[in-house]
Design a protein around this motif. Structure first.
Motif, PDB file in Angstrom:
ATOM      1  N   ARG A 137      -6.444   0.202  -5.798  1.00 24.07           N
ATOM      2  CA  ARG A 137      -7.518  -0.513  -5.094  1.00 24.07           C
ATOM      3  C   ARG A 137      -8.400  -1.221  -6.123  1.00 24.07           C
ATOM      4  N   TYR A 171      -3.602   5.616  -5.793  1.00 26.32           N
ATOM      5  CA  TYR A 171      -4.106   4.743  -4.727  1.00 26.32           C
ATOM      6  C   TYR A 171      -5.482   4.188  -5.096  1.00 26.32           C
ATOM      7  N   ASP A 208       0.807  -1.225   0.000  1.00 25.01           N
ATOM      8  CA  ASP A 208       0.000   0.000   0.000  1.00 25.01           C
ATOM      9  C   ASP A 208       0.841   1.276   0.000  1.00 25.01           C
ATOM     10  N   GLU A 209       2.020   1.210  -0.585  1.00 19.08           N
ATOM     11  CA  GLU A 209       2.888   2.386  -0.703  1.00 19.08           C
ATOM     12  C   GLU A 209       3.319   2.576  -2.141  1.00 19.08           C
TER      13      GLU A 209
END
Length: 161
Positions: free
Chosen positions: A76, A72, A46-47
């Motif tokens: 997702r 981001y 998640d970076e």
């Protein structure tokens, strides 16, 4: 919200691929363009890890933050595309001037179909833009282009043998 929509329209040619698949260092690599400039990065745990150039260097910190927010969101939704069911691609109108690739797929229980012709996706009804978020449609289209390219490569390799 309006600002985010503007950024999405500025992101062009967004593509995602998996690096080091099924290994401990597996991650997603992404590329896109803004105003003709190409940017690349990796997405892991998640970076976002930017490869040079960093968007802040070329388009400013505020716009770069908006782009990161969009990235981001796209990542997702990319997870959803892993769950695309029954993506099928087949050539139609073979050996004619109208030859193209037809595809069908199921996303979130809804079936979508269309053609890919000269690198452009032409959706049949229902159009995914009517039911899915814009960034998810963008990731779906990237996945379709990737599968069509792979399908054509496999077909060409079969013709050589």
């Amino acid at each position: 919200m309006t600002e985010d929509k503007n950024v999405q329209h500025e992101l062009e040619d967004f593509e995602v691929e998996t690096l080091f698949e099924d290994r401990v260092h597996e991650r997603l690599a992404f590329t896109f363009k803004v105003d003709g400039d190409e940017f690349k990065g990796h997405f892991h745990n998640d970076e976002i890890m930017w490869l040079n150039p960093h968007p802040k260097q070329m388009i400013g910190e505020e716009k770069a933050e908006d782009i990161e927010s969009t990235i981001y969101s796209l990542m997702r939704h990319y997870g959803i595309t892993k769950d695309i069911q029954d993506l099928e691609i087949k050539p139609v109108f073979e050996d004619t001037a109208h030859m193209r690739q037809q595809f069908s797929l199921i996303v979130q229980g809804e079936e979508y179909k269309g053609f890919v012709h000269n690198g452009e996706i032409q959706w049949f009804h229902p159009q995914p833009q009517q039911k899915l978020e814009d960034d998810l449609v963008q990731v779906l289209e990237s996945e379709i282009h990737e599968k069509v390219t792979q399908h054509e490569q496999d077909r060409n390799a079969g013709q050589k043998n």
